[in-house]
Enzyme design. Structure first.
Site, PDB file in Angstrom:
ATOM      1  N   CYS A   8       0.679  -1.331   0.748  1.00 34.45           N
ATOM      2  CA  CYS A   8      -0.076  -0.115  -0.250  1.00 34.45           C
ATOM      3  C   CYS A   8       0.564   1.307  -0.165  1.00 34.45           C
ATOM      4  CB  CYS A   8      -0.965   0.071   1.453  1.00 34.45           C
ATOM      5  SG  CYS A   8      -1.707   1.458   1.162  1.00 34.45           S
TER       6      CYS A   8
ATOM      7  N   CYS B  95      -0.304   3.427  -7.140  1.00 36.34           N
ATOM      8  CA  CYS B  95      -1.254   3.228  -5.741  1.00 36.34           C
ATOM      9  C   CYS B  95      -1.431   1.853  -5.867  1.00 36.34           C
ATOM     10  CB  CYS B  95      -2.855   4.093  -5.215  1.00 36.34           C
ATOM     11  SG  CYS B  95      -4.518   3.049  -4.704  1.00 36.34           S
TER      12      CYS B  95
END
Length: 264
Positions: free
Chosen positions: A76, A186
């Site tokens: 992440c 992302c």
């Protein structure tokens, strides 16, 4: 002391980290994996402070330690920006961050040192990539673009949003004319890579590829590569709903998954 048969832990705020997991399974199919999807606390990229993200990720690392993990991957970008240094100070096991991997793969692919990064609001406003680039490749010129809605749209069902093309055009138009490489900053974004590539002519890179290389290097150097012959087991733990997460993850990975819901 860690052993070869211990698991690899991977975590993300939701589905995004499955893009990293898929690359890992392809290259290291005999390893056992625990995937922690913190979708009960989704989204990480907007509305949470650095301190809140550090506390959430510390709890996840505790979970991995209790569940016998030999290495952890922060799949992440937002969590990597907010908490990677904090986690490395708190825990002794190897922790691989995706921002470092993103800068490395961009540096390998750019011809003119001008790159763009699309990411969450938190990653962009915290200059996760710019700051890491200064440390790893000071010649890189980094343009960070916050795609505020994307992670939420992908998590809940990208194809259900009629304004997705409009938003893609809006954010991708911010890429500088001289940039020759776009980083998917992302882990949700590789799930819409095809749509992104239709709209631009420059090279698109996914940090997950570099994550795999770093994982292999780290496990090899520590003599922790699992040398069993059979395929590994993958267990998913999520802190939120499973009714959307499970079929979406299964469709992307091309297999049924073993999944459990745990308190957030």
């Amino acid at each position: 002391m860690a052993e070869k048969t211990q698991r690899i832990g991977i975590f993300d705020s939701g589905l995004g980290g499955t893009t990293v997991l898929k690359e890992l399974i392809n290259s290291l199919p005999n390893e056992d994996y625990i995937y922690y999807g913190d979708n009960g606390n989704f989204p990480y990229g907007s509305g949470k402070t650095k301190n809140e993200l550090q506390k959430l990720t510390e709890r996840i690392l505790d979970f991995f330690v209790k569940n016998n993990c030999k290495l952890v991957i922060v799949a992440c970008n937002t969590a990597s920006t907010a908490a990677i240094d904090y986690l490395r100070e708190k825990f002794s096991l190897p922790i691989i961050g995706i921002i470092e991997a993103g800068v490395k793969i961009a540096s390998k692919n750019t011809k003119n040192k001008n790159i763009a990064v699309i990411s969450t609001k938190f990653t962009a406003e915290s200059h996760g990539y710019k700051n890491k680039a200064k440390m790893l490749d000071s010649e890189l010129n980094v343009k960070e673009i916050a795609c505020i809605e994307f992670a939420q749209m992908i998590e809940t069902g990208w194809d259900t949003f009629d304004n997705r093309k409009e938003l893609l055009n809006k954010y991708l138009s911010e890429i500088p004319k001289n940039a020759d490489t776009l980083v998917l900053g992302c882990t949700h974004y590789p799930l819409i890579r095809e749509d992104i590539e239709k709209n631009i002519k420059i090279k698109v890179v996914d940090p997950a590829v570099e994550i795999v290389e770093r994982t292999i290097q780290t496990l090899t150097s520590l003599n922790l590569l699992n040398d069993k012959k059979e395929r590994g087991r993958i267990i998913f733990f999520v802190t939120g709903e499973t009714y959307h997460f499970k079929p979406t993850a299964e469709k992307f990975l091309g297999k049924e998954i073993e999944i459990y819901r745990i308190p957030k």
